[in-house]
Design a protein around this motif. Structure first.
Motif, PDB file in Angstrom:
ATOM      1  N   LYS A 242       0.831  -1.211   0.000  1.00 29.09           N
ATOM      2  CA  LYS A 242       0.000   0.000   0.000  1.00 29.09           C
ATOM      3  C   LYS A 242       0.863   1.257   0.000  1.00 29.09           C
ATOM      4  CE  LYS A 242      -4.435  -1.099   2.021  1.00 29.09           C
ATOM      5  NZ  LYS A 242      -5.288  -0.975   3.199  1.00 29.09           N
ATOM      6  N   ASN A 243       1.939   1.220   0.774  1.00 33.61           N
ATOM      7  CA  ASN A 243       2.810   2.397   0.851  1.00 33.61           C
ATOM      8  C   ASN A 243       3.479   2.696  -0.482  1.00 33.61           C
ATOM      9  OD1 ASN A 243       2.194   2.766   3.494  1.00 33.61           O
ATOM     10  ND2 ASN A 243       4.076   1.880   4.310  1.00 33.61           N
ATOM     11  N   ILE A 244       3.826   1.639  -1.216  1.00 33.35           N
ATOM     12  CA  ILE A 244       4.443   1.838  -2.532  1.00 33.35           C
ATOM     13  C   ILE A 244       3.481   2.609  -3.425  1.00 33.35           C
ATOM     14  CG2 ILE A 244       5.104   0.625  -4.656  1.00 33.35           C
ATOM     15  CD1 ILE A 244       6.414  -1.496  -2.854  1.00 33.35           C
ATOM     16  N   ILE A 245       2.205   2.216  -3.408  1.00 33.70           N
ATOM     17  CA  ILE A 245       1.188   2.893  -4.212  1.00 33.70           C
ATOM     18  C   ILE A 245       1.015   4.341  -3.747  1.00 33.70           C
ATOM     19  CG2 ILE A 245      -1.275   2.919  -4.794  1.00 33.70           C
ATOM     20  CD1 ILE A 245      -0.108   0.531  -6.062  1.00 33.70           C
ATOM     21  N   GLU A 246       0.932   4.521  -2.436  1.00 31.09           N
ATOM     22  CA  GLU A 246       0.688   5.849  -1.883  1.00 31.09           C
ATOM     23  C   GLU A 246       1.847   6.805  -2.205  1.00 31.09           C
ATOM     24  OE1 GLU A 246      -2.012   6.837  -0.659  1.00 31.09           O
ATOM     25  OE2 GLU A 246      -1.561   8.669   0.458  1.00 31.09           O
TER      26      GLU A 246
END
Ligand SMILES: [Zn+2]
Length: 390
Positions: A242-246
């Motif tokens: 999720k952090n990669i996307i964010e």
């Protein structure tokens, strides 16, 4: 994220804080009692439909003080947060089970349940946290409500700030943003740039999480093992995806908004609601879930960065942007892999370039002659200059 009244924006500043070592257990104790009190309050508020502060106060205040041992101000913040949770749950037509808060976090009111004092934050009830680091750019704006969050062994205070909404400039043209699975294409009739999406990289971590979960859900492993370390690892991998996307959504929107500002252009993006909805209807898999998340976050970040930077933004209808001719509007025919050709005027281009040109055209017609420069850019250059990969 975006909020606030007409003339102002509310933004959130992240402040890293740390309790004095001897105070950490007491603070965590308070946060656990707050969480239990919050879950209790949500149930009481929903059962009694007590959505006003005065009704919630009457039903809850003394219990929160006596049974959960919350300081007076913290008790008030607690039922205030519970009202907000109850309201959003009641508003949701597809609501499931009653909401249960699991994370450790606390709502705080400026000057009443928290205040900055030198390089410390003081909380109601005598807790003190040292400020480790924060973004100084918004120091001169008033502090609003805050949230204290404990996660992965760290305390973070999210402080809301009200800042004046910057005036929007009169655009000299349009910067169109076309979104697809592999890349984001940004440009107009003069320039074009492509930005890769991180879907594959994020997917890698989601799959690792999946594999780990499958392996340890087998009954060969005892419940303790399944519950503790492995669960934490799985959570970590999911969060990483999720952090990669964010991070990508944030960075990409920043790049787009900076380019628009440099050229004094309006940003035009497609309305992504339909796209996200159609992803939702697909069989649930990790790729579609991450894609939907990526599109949603990118849309939100672009709008928010535009607001913050005074960049005009236009949302256009996405229908047929990559299948009709941006010059004459007729349906295009296939001309090789991802290439399209117009049977009437002969324009031939990559389907993403076509989409960018159509979005630009729709945005220009939406602005209807409000461009700052006397001549709107003409769609003449079908192999635009490249900024290259950003
Ligand atoms: Zn044509």
């Amino acid at each position: 994220m975006p909020a606030g009244g007409e003339g102002e924006l509310t933004l959130t500043v992240r402040v890293r804080v740390s309790p004095e070592p001897e105070g950490q257990q007491a603070l965590l104790g308070l946060m656990r009692r707050y969480r239990d009190a919050l879950n209790y309050s949500v149930r009481v508020i929903i059962a009694n439909r007590a959505l006003s502060l005065s009704r919630a106060h009457r039903l809850l205040y003394s219990t929160l003080r006596e049974r959960y041992g919350l300081p007076s101000r913290v008790a008030q913040d607690c039922y205030r947060e519970a009202i907000a949770i109850a309201k959003s749950w009641l508003r949701n037509p597809r609501r499931g089970d009653m909401p249960v808060v699991k994370s450790l976090r606390m709502w705080l009111t400026h000057e009443l349940s928290y205040r900055f004092k030198g390089d410390h934050v003081e909380l109601a009830g005598g807790h003190r946290l040292r400020v480790i680091g924060w973004d100084r750019r918004y120091d001169n704006f008033l502090n609003g409500e805050a949230r204290l969050v404990f996660r992965d062994g760290e305390f973070t205070l999210y402080v809301s700030k009200r800042v004046p909404r910057p005036a929007k400039y009169a655009p000299k043209g349009v910067l169109a943003v076309d979104v697809n699975e592999g890349q984001i294409v940004v440009g107009n009739s003069h320039v074009e740039a492509r930005i890769e999406t991180p879907i594959e990289r994020a997917l890698h971590y989601r799959r690792l999480a999946e594999r780990l979960e499958e392996k340890y859900s087998s009954t060969r492993y005892n419940a303790w093992l399944r519950r503790s370390g492995i669960r934490r690892r799985v959570r970590h991998l999911r969060r990483k995806a999720k952090n990669i996307i964010e991070d990508w959504a944030k960075k990409t929107s920043h790049t787009i908004i900076s380019l628009a500002k440099q050229g004094q252009l309006a940003v035009a993006r497609e309305d992504l609601t339909g796209l996200i909805e159609s992803l939702r209807r697909l069989p649930k898999d990790h790729r579609t879930a991450l894609l939907a998340l990526g599109y949603r976050r990118l849309g939100l970040w672009i709008d928010w960065q535009a607001e913050k930077g005074g960049v005009p933004i236009l949302v256009v209808d996405p229908a047929d942007t990559s299948s009709t001719c941006p010059r004459c509007g007729v349906e295009l025919v296939e001309a090789g892999h991802r290439r399209l050709r117009c049977p009437r005027c002969g324009l031939e281009a990559d389907r993403d370039t076509i989409a960018v040109l159509n979005i630009e055209r729709r945005a220009l017609s939406k602005m209807g002659g409000t461009l700052a420069s006397p001549t709107a850019p003409q769609v003449t250059d079908v192999t635009p200059n490249r900024w290259g990969n950003l």
